[in-house]
Design an enzyme around this catalytic site. Structure first.
Site, PDB file in Angstrom:
ATOM      1  CB  SER A 161      35.521 -34.023  38.782  1.00  0.00           C
ATOM      2  OG  SER A 161      35.495 -32.784  39.187  1.00  0.00           O
ATOM      3  CE1 TYR A 212      31.897 -35.447  42.916  1.00  0.00           C
ATOM      4  CE2 TYR A 212      33.627 -33.696  42.716  1.00  0.00           C
ATOM      5  CZ  TYR A 212      32.689 -34.691  42.105  1.00  0.00           C
ATOM      6  OH  TYR A 212      31.856 -34.476  40.881  1.00  0.00           O
TER       7      TYR A 212
HETATM    8  P1  NDP Z   1      22.750 -34.586  39.299  1.00  0.00           P
HETATM    9  O1  NDP Z   1      23.113 -34.352  40.641  1.00  0.00           O
HETATM   10  O2  NDP Z   1      22.109 -33.546  38.478  1.00  0.00           O
HETATM   11  O3  NDP Z   1      22.175 -35.975  39.012  1.00  0.00           O
HETATM   12  C1  NDP Z   1      22.601 -36.964  39.591  1.00  0.00           C
HETATM   13  C2  NDP Z   1      22.343 -38.314  39.194  1.00  0.00           C
HETATM   14  O4  NDP Z   1      22.691 -39.645  39.550  1.00  0.00           O
HETATM   15  C3  NDP Z   1      20.648 -38.544  38.989  1.00  0.00           C
HETATM   16  O5  NDP Z   1      19.944 -38.988  37.743  1.00  0.00           O
HETATM   17  C4  NDP Z   1      20.538 -39.175  40.218  1.00  0.00           C
HETATM   18  O6  NDP Z   1      19.156 -40.194  40.158  1.00  0.00           O
HETATM   19  C5  NDP Z   1      21.671 -40.177  40.148  1.00  0.00           C
HETATM   20  N1  NDP Z   1      21.946 -40.928  41.218  1.00  0.00           N
HETATM   21  C6  NDP Z   1      22.494 -39.822  42.345  1.00  0.00           C
HETATM   22  N2  NDP Z   1      22.851 -40.736  43.519  1.00  0.00           N
HETATM   23  C7  NDP Z   1      22.411 -41.957  43.135  1.00  0.00           C
HETATM   24  C8  NDP Z   1      22.459 -43.259  43.779  1.00  0.00           C
HETATM   25  N3  NDP Z   1      22.997 -43.448  45.137  1.00  0.00           N
HETATM   26  N4  NDP Z   1      21.980 -44.224  43.188  1.00  0.00           N
HETATM   27  C9  NDP Z   1      21.833 -44.106  41.779  1.00  0.00           C
HETATM   28  N5  NDP Z   1      21.829 -43.090  41.387  1.00  0.00           N
HETATM   29  C10 NDP Z   1      21.950 -41.904  41.804  1.00  0.00           C
HETATM   30  O7  NDP Z   1      24.352 -34.809  38.748  1.00  0.00           O
HETATM   31  P2  NDP Z   1      25.244 -34.091  37.590  1.00  0.00           P
HETATM   32  O8  NDP Z   1      24.790 -34.246  36.209  1.00  0.00           O
HETATM   33  O9  NDP Z   1      25.604 -32.706  38.062  1.00  0.00           O
HETATM   34  O10 NDP Z   1      26.661 -34.847  37.654  1.00  0.00           O
HETATM   35  C11 NDP Z   1      26.840 -36.100  36.790  1.00  0.00           C
HETATM   36  C12 NDP Z   1      28.369 -36.582  37.184  1.00  0.00           C
HETATM   37  O11 NDP Z   1      28.937 -35.562  36.802  1.00  0.00           O
HETATM   38  C13 NDP Z   1      28.647 -36.996  38.506  1.00  0.00           C
HETATM   39  O12 NDP Z   1      29.270 -38.032  38.328  1.00  0.00           O
HETATM   40  C14 NDP Z   1      29.412 -35.691  38.937  1.00  0.00           C
HETATM   41  O13 NDP Z   1      30.086 -35.990  40.070  1.00  0.00           O
HETATM   42  C15 NDP Z   1      30.065 -35.369  37.744  1.00  0.00           C
HETATM   43  N6  NDP Z   1      30.223 -33.792  37.678  1.00  0.00           N
HETATM   44  C16 NDP Z   1      29.403 -32.865  37.634  1.00  0.00           C
HETATM   45  C17 NDP Z   1      29.473 -31.469  37.643  1.00  0.00           C
HETATM   46  C18 NDP Z   1      28.868 -30.434  37.785  1.00  0.00           C
HETATM   47  O14 NDP Z   1      29.227 -29.371  37.912  1.00  0.00           O
HETATM   48  N7  NDP Z   1      27.384 -30.464  37.740  1.00  0.00           N
HETATM   49  C19 NDP Z   1      31.173 -31.239  37.808  1.00  0.00           C
HETATM   50  C20 NDP Z   1      32.033 -32.237  37.680  1.00  0.00           C
HETATM   51  C21 NDP Z   1      31.760 -33.565  37.788  1.00  0.00           C
HETATM   52  P3  NDP Z   1      17.849 -39.563  40.979  1.00  0.00           P
HETATM   53  O15 NDP Z   1      17.521 -38.417  40.377  1.00  0.00           O
HETATM   54  O16 NDP Z   1      17.043 -40.273  40.666  1.00  0.00           O
HETATM   55  O17 NDP Z   1      18.117 -39.531  42.400  1.00  0.00           O
END
Ligand code: NDP
Length: 255
Positions: A149, A162
């Site tokens: 991030s 985080y």
């Molecule tokens: P989302 O919240 O949209 O999606 C998260 C995904 O991770 C889903 O597919 C979810 O599966 C899965 N997931 C969450 N928790 C678990 C768990 N405990 N075990 C298995 N799977 C899990 O995420 P984003 O697209 O926003 O983010 C993706 C990555 O990018 C993350 O690492 C985030 O920290 C990083 N990021 C995002 C930013 C943003 O602005 N969006 C900014 C900076 C970094 P399910 O739906 O089945 O629960």
């Protein structure tokens, strides 16, 4: 031929958001993609169907990360899915994307030990042991891409816990890049800025307008903006990049 033909990929957390877009882009270049998810089975199926409708190949894998046995469950499903489709368990591309975030933020004073442990279990412990477990499946020329991030370089007190997890993710990249270079495997971090992952806040125009101001381009990122960067790192053309922090924040860190 497409640049990822005959490659296999695992994208953790690809039922939604950046992970889903990454799964789509990798599949569009010819990779067979394991679409991993935790709870949202319908969304994972939709990702797989979209990929198949576009002429690509994918299969879903369920595993709850951050729990005992979660990584084991993930690899059982992954190896079975790969074996059924390719006859072997080679994994060319690993994208550690799944993560839990604190979108609204929590004041540093209010972070509980339970919040902290959960963030580290899903965002740090899981990807470390996923990498460890993948070592036996990755071939010469393999790729590991860890989603970090921009917050590792942009102070935001309400997201301190985080952001600490993402600092740790970048350490996975640094040390495994050295460890795996003799095998021709690259390991890199990609850092998104504020990225539309389809969550409700991105439906509120005023909120989006505010968030857009962080990027030098004055818009929020789309999931595919990040996915395209990840996908490039997965290709052979990115062979000379390892141990890198790739800023995919749309210029948010320019100040
Ligand atoms: P989302 O919240 O949209 O999606 C998260 C995904 O991770 C889903 O597919 C979810 O599966 C899965 N997931 C969450 N928790 C678990 C768990 N405990 N075990 C298995 N799977 C899990 O995420 P984003 O697209 O926003 O983010 C993706 C990555 O990018 C993350 O690492 C985030 O920290 C990083 N990021 C995002 C930013 C943003 O602005 N969006 C900014 C900076 C970094 P399910 O739906 O089945 O629960």
């Amino acid at each position: 031929p497409m640049s990822l033909t005959n490659k296999t990929a695992l994208v953790t957390g690809s039922s939604r958001g950046i992970g889903r877009a990454t799964a789509r882009q990798l599949a569009a270049k010819g990779a067979l993609v394991a679409v991993h998810y935790a709870d949202n089975e319908a969304a994972a199926r939709e990702t797989v169907e979209t990929i198949e409708n576009d002429g690509g190949r994918a299969f879903p894998v369920r595993a709850e990360l951050g729990t005992t046995g979660g990584v084991h469950e993930l690899f059982l499903g992954l190896e079975q899915g790969l074996k059924e489709r390719t006859g072997e368990t080679t994994l060319d591309i690993l994208v550690n994307n799944a993560g839990v975030t604190t979108p609204a933020g929590v004041a540093p004073e209010d972070v509980t030990p339970e919040d902290f442990d959960r963030l580290f279990a899903v965002n740090v412990r899981a990807p470390f042991f996923i990498v460890q477990r993948a070592l036996g499946l990755l071939p010469e020329g393999g790729r590991i891409i860890n989603i970090s991030s921009g917050l590792t370089r942009f102070a935001s007190p309400d997201q301190v816990a985080y952001s600490m997890t993402k600092g740790a993710v970048e350490q996975i990249t640094l040390h495994f890049a050295r460890h795996l270079a003799p095998r021709g495997i690259t390991v890199n971090s990609v850092a998104p800025g504020i990225t539309n992952n389809g969550s409700a806040v991105f439906d509120i125009p005023e909120a989006v307008e505010q968030m857009a101001q962080f990027s030098a381009f004055k818009r929020v990122g789309e999931a595919v903006d990040v996915a395209d960067v990840v996908t490039f790192l997965a290709t052979g053309e990115a062979r000379w990049i390892t141990g890198a922090f790739i800023d995919a924040t749309g210029g948010t860190l320019l100040g």
